[in-house]
Design a protein around this motif. Sequence first.
Motif, PDB file in Angstrom:
ATOM      1  N   GLU A   7      -9.020  24.401  -0.808  1.00 25.38           N
ATOM      2  CA  GLU A   7      -8.699  23.267   0.058  1.00 25.38           C
ATOM      3  C   GLU A   7      -8.942  21.955  -0.688  1.00 25.38           C
ATOM      4  OE1 GLU A   7      -7.402  21.236   3.480  1.00 25.38           O
ATOM      5  OE2 GLU A   7      -7.129  23.277   2.769  1.00 25.38           O
ATOM      6  N   GLN A   8     -10.015  21.888  -1.464  1.00 23.54           N
ATOM      7  CA  GLN A   8     -10.304  20.675  -2.239  1.00 23.54           C
ATOM      8  C   GLN A   8      -9.215  20.447  -3.287  1.00 23.54           C
ATOM      9  OE1 GLN A   8     -12.539  18.364  -1.517  1.00 23.54           O
ATOM     10  NE2 GLN A   8     -11.738  17.115  -3.182  1.00 23.54           N
ATOM     11  N   ASP A   9      -8.756  21.516  -3.926  1.00 21.19           N
ATOM     12  CA  ASP A   9      -7.653  21.395  -4.892  1.00 21.19           C
ATOM     13  C   ASP A   9      -6.393  20.886  -4.207  1.00 21.19           C
ATOM     14  OD1 ASP A   9      -9.279  22.329  -6.923  1.00 21.19           O
ATOM     15  OD2 ASP A   9      -8.427  24.361  -6.931  1.00 21.19           O
ATOM     16  N   ARG A  10      -6.137  21.381  -3.021  1.00 20.80           N
ATOM     17  CA  ARG A  10      -4.972  20.959  -2.237  1.00 20.80           C
ATOM     18  C   ARG A  10      -5.062  19.466  -1.921  1.00 20.80           C
ATOM     19  NH1 ARG A  10      -4.243  22.093   3.890  1.00 20.80           N
ATOM     20  NH2 ARG A  10      -2.049  21.680   4.188  1.00 20.80           N
ATOM     21  N   ILE A  11      -6.224  19.016  -1.514  1.00 24.89           N
ATOM     22  CA  ILE A  11      -6.430  17.603  -1.195  1.00 24.89           C
ATOM     23  C   ILE A  11      -6.273  16.743  -2.444  1.00 24.89           C
ATOM     24  CG2 ILE A  11      -8.163  15.901  -0.467  1.00 24.89           C
ATOM     25  CD1 ILE A  11      -9.209  18.099   1.480  1.00 24.89           C
ATOM     26  N   GLU A  12      -6.885  17.169  -3.542  1.00 26.04           N
ATOM     27  CA  GLU A  12      -6.783  16.399  -4.788  1.00 26.04           C
ATOM     28  C   GLU A  12      -5.337  16.310  -5.265  1.00 26.04           C
ATOM     29  OE1 GLU A  12      -9.530  18.211  -7.501  1.00 26.04           O
ATOM     30  OE2 GLU A  12     -11.271  17.522  -6.359  1.00 26.04           O
ATOM     31  N   SER A  13      -4.606  17.401  -5.155  1.00 27.39           N
ATOM     32  CA  SER A  13      -3.209  17.402  -5.565  1.00 27.39           C
ATOM     33  C   SER A  13      -2.403  16.445  -4.700  1.00 27.39           C
ATOM     34  CB  SER A  13      -2.635  18.818  -5.474  1.00 27.39           C
ATOM     35  OG  SER A  13      -1.263  18.810  -5.785  1.00 27.39           O
ATOM     36  N   ARG A  14      -2.648  16.473  -3.389  1.00 22.67           N
ATOM     37  CA  ARG A  14      -1.915  15.583  -2.470  1.00 22.67           C
ATOM     38  C   ARG A  14      -2.275  14.135  -2.746  1.00 22.67           C
ATOM     39  NH1 ARG A  14       1.053  12.891  -0.049  1.00 22.67           N
ATOM     40  NH2 ARG A  14       1.946  13.207   2.008  1.00 22.67           N
ATOM     41  N   SER A  27      -5.159   2.428  -0.136  1.00 22.71           N
ATOM     42  CA  SER A  27      -6.315   3.151   0.378  1.00 22.71           C
ATOM     43  C   SER A  27      -7.469   3.001  -0.592  1.00 22.71           C
ATOM     44  CB  SER A  27      -5.988   4.630   0.555  1.00 22.71           C
ATOM     45  OG  SER A  27      -7.142   5.336   0.962  1.00 22.71           O
ATOM     46  N   ALA A  28      -8.649   2.755  -0.057  1.00 26.19           N
ATOM     47  CA  ALA A  28      -9.841   2.702  -0.894  1.00 26.19           C
ATOM     48  C   ALA A  28     -10.270   4.109  -1.285  1.00 26.19           C
ATOM     49  CB  ALA A  28     -10.971   1.990  -0.153  1.00 26.19           C
ATOM     50  N   ASP A  29      -9.767   5.101  -0.544  1.00 28.62           N
ATOM     51  CA  ASP A  29     -10.146   6.495  -0.789  1.00 28.62           C
ATOM     52  C   ASP A  29      -8.914   7.390  -0.648  1.00 28.62           C
ATOM     53  OD1 ASP A  29     -11.270   9.005  -0.956  1.00 28.62           O
ATOM     54  OD2 ASP A  29     -12.869   8.593   0.492  1.00 28.62           O
ATOM     55  N   ALA A  34      -5.383  11.601   1.773  1.00 30.68           N
ATOM     56  CA  ALA A  34      -4.680  12.872   1.598  1.00 30.68           C
ATOM     57  C   ALA A  34      -5.215  13.926   2.562  1.00 30.68           C
ATOM     58  CB  ALA A  34      -4.805  13.352   0.157  1.00 30.68           C
ATOM     59  N   ALA A  35      -6.522  13.972   2.746  1.00 41.09           N
ATOM     60  CA  ALA A  35      -7.117  14.951   3.665  1.00 41.09           C
ATOM     61  C   ALA A  35      -6.617  14.719   5.089  1.00 41.09           C
ATOM     62  CB  ALA A  35      -8.642  14.873   3.615  1.00 41.09           C
ATOM     63  N   ALA A  36      -6.519  13.452   5.493  1.00 35.35           N
ATOM     64  CA  ALA A  36      -6.026  13.142   6.833  1.00 35.35           C
ATOM     65  C   ALA A  36      -4.551  13.522   6.980  1.00 35.35           C
ATOM     66  CB  ALA A  36      -6.222  11.659   7.136  1.00 35.35           C
ATOM     67  N   ILE A  37      -3.760  13.247   5.959  1.00 39.01           N
ATOM     68  CA  ILE A  37      -2.337  13.595   5.978  1.00 39.01           C
ATOM     69  C   ILE A  37      -2.172  15.105   6.097  1.00 39.01           C
ATOM     70  CG2 ILE A  37      -0.239  13.669   4.560  1.00 39.01           C
ATOM     71  CD1 ILE A  37      -1.207  10.911   3.393  1.00 39.01           C
ATOM     72  N   LEU A  38      -2.928  15.855   5.296  1.00 34.34           N
ATOM     73  CA  LEU A  38      -2.831  17.310   5.319  1.00 34.34           C
ATOM     74  C   LEU A  38      -3.325  17.890   6.639  1.00 34.34           C
ATOM     75  CD1 LEU A  38      -3.928  18.069   1.663  1.00 34.34           C
ATOM     76  CD2 LEU A  38      -1.648  18.393   2.643  1.00 34.34           C
ATOM     77  N   ALA A  39      -4.384  17.324   7.199  1.00 29.74           N
ATOM     78  CA  ALA A  39      -4.907  17.816   8.478  1.00 29.74           C
ATOM     79  C   ALA A  39      -3.856  17.632   9.577  1.00 29.74           C
ATOM     80  CB  ALA A  39      -6.196  17.086   8.843  1.00 29.74           C
TER      81      ALA A  39
END
Length: 72
Positions: A7-14, A27-29, A34-39
């Motif tokens: 999941e972390q790899d998925r977030i980093e890739s996004r 975005s400052a982060d 990316a995590a919010a978009i994927l969720a």
Amino acid sequence: MSERDSEQDRIESRADHLLPEEAAAGSADPEAQAAAILAESDVRENDPEAAPDSFLERRTSTQAATPPEPTG
């Protein structure tokens, strides 16, 4: 690889591949963005009624139409 690592790899890739409009918003982060978009995407994928104004179509590439040949 654990599910958490995956999941972390998925977030980093996004985060590394934000769409131009997402990057333009800034975005400052980027990873949190990316995590919010994927969720949100996961919710819509798992519950097609979650986004009533959108349509989720599931087809394989073999079911997709062949693009027309260019003319002229």
